[in-house]
Design a protein around this motif. Structure first.
Motif, PDB file in Angstrom:
ATOM      1  N   VAL A 137       2.868  -1.050  -9.040  1.00 26.93           N
ATOM      2  CA  VAL A 137       2.490  -1.548  -7.720  1.00 26.93           C
ATOM      3  C   VAL A 137       0.994  -1.814  -7.652  1.00 26.93           C
ATOM      4  O   VAL A 137       0.184  -0.957  -8.002  1.00 26.93           O
ATOM      5  CB  VAL A 137       2.867  -0.535  -6.613  1.00 26.93           C
ATOM      6  CG1 VAL A 137       2.466  -1.066  -5.233  1.00 26.93           C
ATOM      7  CG2 VAL A 137       4.358  -0.216  -6.652  1.00 26.93           C
ATOM      8  N   GLU A 138       0.658  -3.023  -7.191  1.00 28.43           N
ATOM      9  CA  GLU A 138      -0.721  -3.343  -6.798  1.00 28.43           C
ATOM     10  C   GLU A 138      -0.718  -3.527  -5.290  1.00 28.43           C
ATOM     11  O   GLU A 138       0.123  -4.255  -4.758  1.00 28.43           O
ATOM     12  CB  GLU A 138      -1.224  -4.618  -7.478  1.00 28.43           C
ATOM     13  CG  GLU A 138      -1.519  -4.434  -8.932  1.00 28.43           C
ATOM     14  CD  GLU A 138      -2.132  -5.664  -9.582  1.00 28.43           C
ATOM     15  OE1 GLU A 138      -2.568  -5.550 -10.727  1.00 28.43           O
ATOM     16  OE2 GLU A 138      -2.167  -6.752  -8.959  1.00 28.43           O
ATOM     17  N   PHE A 139      -1.633  -2.852  -4.630  1.00 32.23           N
ATOM     18  CA  PHE A 139      -1.734  -2.898  -3.173  1.00 32.23           C
ATOM     19  C   PHE A 139      -3.037  -3.592  -2.828  1.00 32.23           C
ATOM     20  O   PHE A 139      -4.111  -3.092  -3.137  1.00 32.23           O
ATOM     21  CB  PHE A 139      -1.721  -1.466  -2.622  1.00 32.23           C
ATOM     22  CG  PHE A 139      -1.511  -1.379  -1.140  1.00 32.23           C
ATOM     23  CD1 PHE A 139      -0.238  -1.311  -0.611  1.00 32.23           C
ATOM     24  CD2 PHE A 139      -2.591  -1.348  -0.277  1.00 32.23           C
ATOM     25  CE1 PHE A 139      -0.028  -1.210   0.763  1.00 32.23           C
ATOM     26  CE2 PHE A 139      -2.399  -1.251   1.100  1.00 32.23           C
ATOM     27  CZ  PHE A 139      -1.118  -1.185   1.618  1.00 32.23           C
ATOM     28  N   VAL A 140      -2.943  -4.774  -2.203  1.00 33.25           N
ATOM     29  CA  VAL A 140      -4.120  -5.604  -1.931  1.00 33.25           C
ATOM     30  C   VAL A 140      -4.584  -5.320  -0.500  1.00 33.25           C
ATOM     31  O   VAL A 140      -4.193  -5.998   0.454  1.00 33.25           O
ATOM     32  CB  VAL A 140      -3.812  -7.101  -2.134  1.00 33.25           C
ATOM     33  CG1 VAL A 140      -5.112  -7.903  -2.113  1.00 33.25           C
ATOM     34  CG2 VAL A 140      -3.070  -7.329  -3.450  1.00 33.25           C
ATOM     35  N   THR A 141      -5.449  -4.325  -0.360  1.00 35.01           N
ATOM     36  CA  THR A 141      -5.807  -3.832   0.974  1.00 35.01           C
ATOM     37  C   THR A 141      -6.447  -4.891   1.850  1.00 35.01           C
ATOM     38  O   THR A 141      -6.160  -4.962   3.043  1.00 35.01           O
ATOM     39  CB  THR A 141      -6.754  -2.621   0.877  1.00 35.01           C
ATOM     40  OG1 THR A 141      -6.190  -1.680  -0.018  1.00 35.01           O
ATOM     41  CG2 THR A 141      -6.931  -1.960   2.222  1.00 35.01           C
ATOM     42  N   ASP A 142      -7.304  -5.734   1.291  1.00 38.31           N
ATOM     43  CA  ASP A 142      -7.952  -6.738   2.143  1.00 38.31           C
ATOM     44  C   ASP A 142      -7.014  -7.897   2.496  1.00 38.31           C
ATOM     45  O   ASP A 142      -7.402  -8.814   3.216  1.00 38.31           O
ATOM     46  CB  ASP A 142      -9.265  -7.237   1.539  1.00 38.31           C
ATOM     47  CG  ASP A 142      -9.094  -8.099   0.304  1.00 38.31           C
ATOM     48  OD1 ASP A 142      -8.007  -8.082  -0.327  1.00 38.31           O
ATOM     49  OD2 ASP A 142     -10.063  -8.795  -0.050  1.00 38.31           O
ATOM     50  N   ALA A 143      -5.777  -7.815   2.038  1.00 36.57           N
ATOM     51  CA  ALA A 143      -4.735  -8.766   2.443  1.00 36.57           C
ATOM     52  C   ALA A 143      -3.677  -8.035   3.272  1.00 36.57           C
ATOM     53  O   ALA A 143      -2.520  -8.435   3.329  1.00 36.57           O
ATOM     54  CB  ALA A 143      -4.115  -9.439   1.227  1.00 36.57           C
ATOM     55  N   THR A 144      -4.104  -6.922   3.892  1.00 34.33           N
ATOM     56  CA  THR A 144      -3.273  -6.204   4.862  1.00 34.33           C
ATOM     57  C   THR A 144      -4.113  -6.000   6.117  1.00 34.33           C
ATOM     58  O   THR A 144      -5.334  -6.121   6.086  1.00 34.33           O
ATOM     59  CB  THR A 144      -2.798  -4.817   4.365  1.00 34.33           C
ATOM     60  OG1 THR A 144      -3.885  -3.907   4.342  1.00 34.33           O
ATOM     61  CG2 THR A 144      -2.140  -4.899   3.004  1.00 34.33           C
ATOM     62  N   THR A 145      -3.454  -5.679   7.189  1.00 38.08           N
ATOM     63  CA  THR A 145      -4.170  -5.337   8.413  1.00 38.08           C
ATOM     64  C   THR A 145      -3.316  -4.415   9.267  1.00 38.08           C
ATOM     65  O   THR A 145      -2.111  -4.286   9.056  1.00 38.08           O
ATOM     66  CB  THR A 145      -4.611  -6.577   9.214  1.00 38.08           C
ATOM     67  OG1 THR A 145      -5.564  -6.164  10.199  1.00 38.08           O
ATOM     68  CG2 THR A 145      -3.444  -7.291   9.859  1.00 38.08           C
ATOM     69  N   THR A 146      -3.974  -3.785  10.206  1.00 38.24           N
ATOM     70  CA  THR A 146      -3.312  -2.885  11.141  1.00 38.24           C
ATOM     71  C   THR A 146      -4.158  -2.794  12.395  1.00 38.24           C
ATOM     72  O   THR A 146      -5.206  -3.442  12.494  1.00 38.24           O
ATOM     73  CB  THR A 146      -3.075  -1.494  10.513  1.00 38.24           C
ATOM     74  OG1 THR A 146      -2.147  -0.782  11.311  1.00 38.24           O
ATOM     75  CG2 THR A 146      -4.369  -0.722  10.343  1.00 38.24           C
ATOM     76  N   SER A 147      -3.724  -1.990  13.318  1.00 32.79           N
ATOM     77  CA  SER A 147      -4.467  -1.764  14.559  1.00 32.79           C
ATOM     78  C   SER A 147      -4.747  -0.277  14.703  1.00 32.79           C
ATOM     79  O   SER A 147      -4.073   0.558  14.092  1.00 32.79           O
ATOM     80  CB  SER A 147      -3.660  -2.246  15.766  1.00 32.79           C
ATOM     81  OG  SER A 147      -3.403  -3.625  15.661  1.00 32.79           O
ATOM     82  N   ALA A 148      -5.709   0.031  15.535  1.00 32.00           N
ATOM     83  CA  ALA A 148      -6.051   1.431  15.793  1.00 32.00           C
ATOM     84  C   ALA A 148      -4.869   2.165  16.410  1.00 32.00           C
ATOM     85  O   ALA A 148      -4.007   1.570  17.045  1.00 32.00           O
ATOM     86  CB  ALA A 148      -7.250   1.506  16.735  1.00 32.00           C
TER      87      ALA A 148
END
Length: 190
Positions: A137-148
């Motif tokens: 698994v590679e997890f591309v964090t800057d190609a994910t988003t979320t909210s507070a």
């Protein structure tokens, strides 16, 4: 689509449902996520890696994830192709309520690259499940988003940026995934 590819891009919940919550969407932790997802999709197509489009559905809920309202569809600007994998899940992870694992194994996929919406929920849970199923698994964090997450009772609020960093730490330190950035995968600065 290259059927001999060992790598597949999983685009998780990049769907119109989230835009139906305008206050939440406007304050997303990573406003560049959708652009980075598009870069990853373009790269996957260029190198012949399969792209899997995963959407989330909550039938009968009456909310933005209820398919009868028409928002359970991939963001149009990401331009999903008809010949690419498309599954709709009703669970948090992308595997338990779909045939995604079977479809990936048919293509001899051994590595998945994860991007999408709700870093700590559907994306992280899918990464953990993929790891448990034996995928690299590679997890591309800057190609994910979320909210507070707002404060509740004795619990403190958690910012979207804190959630992003926590997810990176947990996935990496516990061996579920290699955490990367879009530029690491596509080979150019973004």
């Amino acid at each position: 689509m290259n059927s001999a590819s060992a790598t597949a891009l999983l685009v998780i919940d990049a769907q119109e449902s989230f835009r139906q919550r305008p206050d939440e969407w406007a304050s997303t932790a990573n406003p560049d996520a959708v652009g980075n997802i598009a870069r990853l999709v373009d790269h996957a197509r260029l190198v012949g890696d399969p792209v899997a489009w995963i959407t989330h559905s909550e039938p009968g809920s009456g909310g933005v994830f209820d398919p009868t309202l028409g928002f359970v569809r991939v963001f149009a600007e990401l331009d999903p192709h008809d010949d690419e994998i498309a599954v709709t899940k009703t669970t948090v992870n992308a595997f338990s309520s779909t045939d995604l694992e079977h479809r990936l194994r048919e293509l001899d996929v051994t590595k998945v690259v994860i991007c999408g919406i709700r870093t700590e929920q559907c994306c992280e849970t899918t990464a953990r499940m993929a790891s448990d199923l034996g995928f690299e698994v590679e997890f591309v964090t800057d190609a994910t988003t979320t909210s507070a997450i707002e404060a509740s009772g004795a619990l403190s609020a958690v910012s979207g940026d804190e959630i992003l960093r926590r997810t990176e730490s947990i996935l990496s330190a516990r061996g579920f995934a290699t955490v990367i950035r879009t530029a690491d995968r596509v080979g150019v600065a973004v």
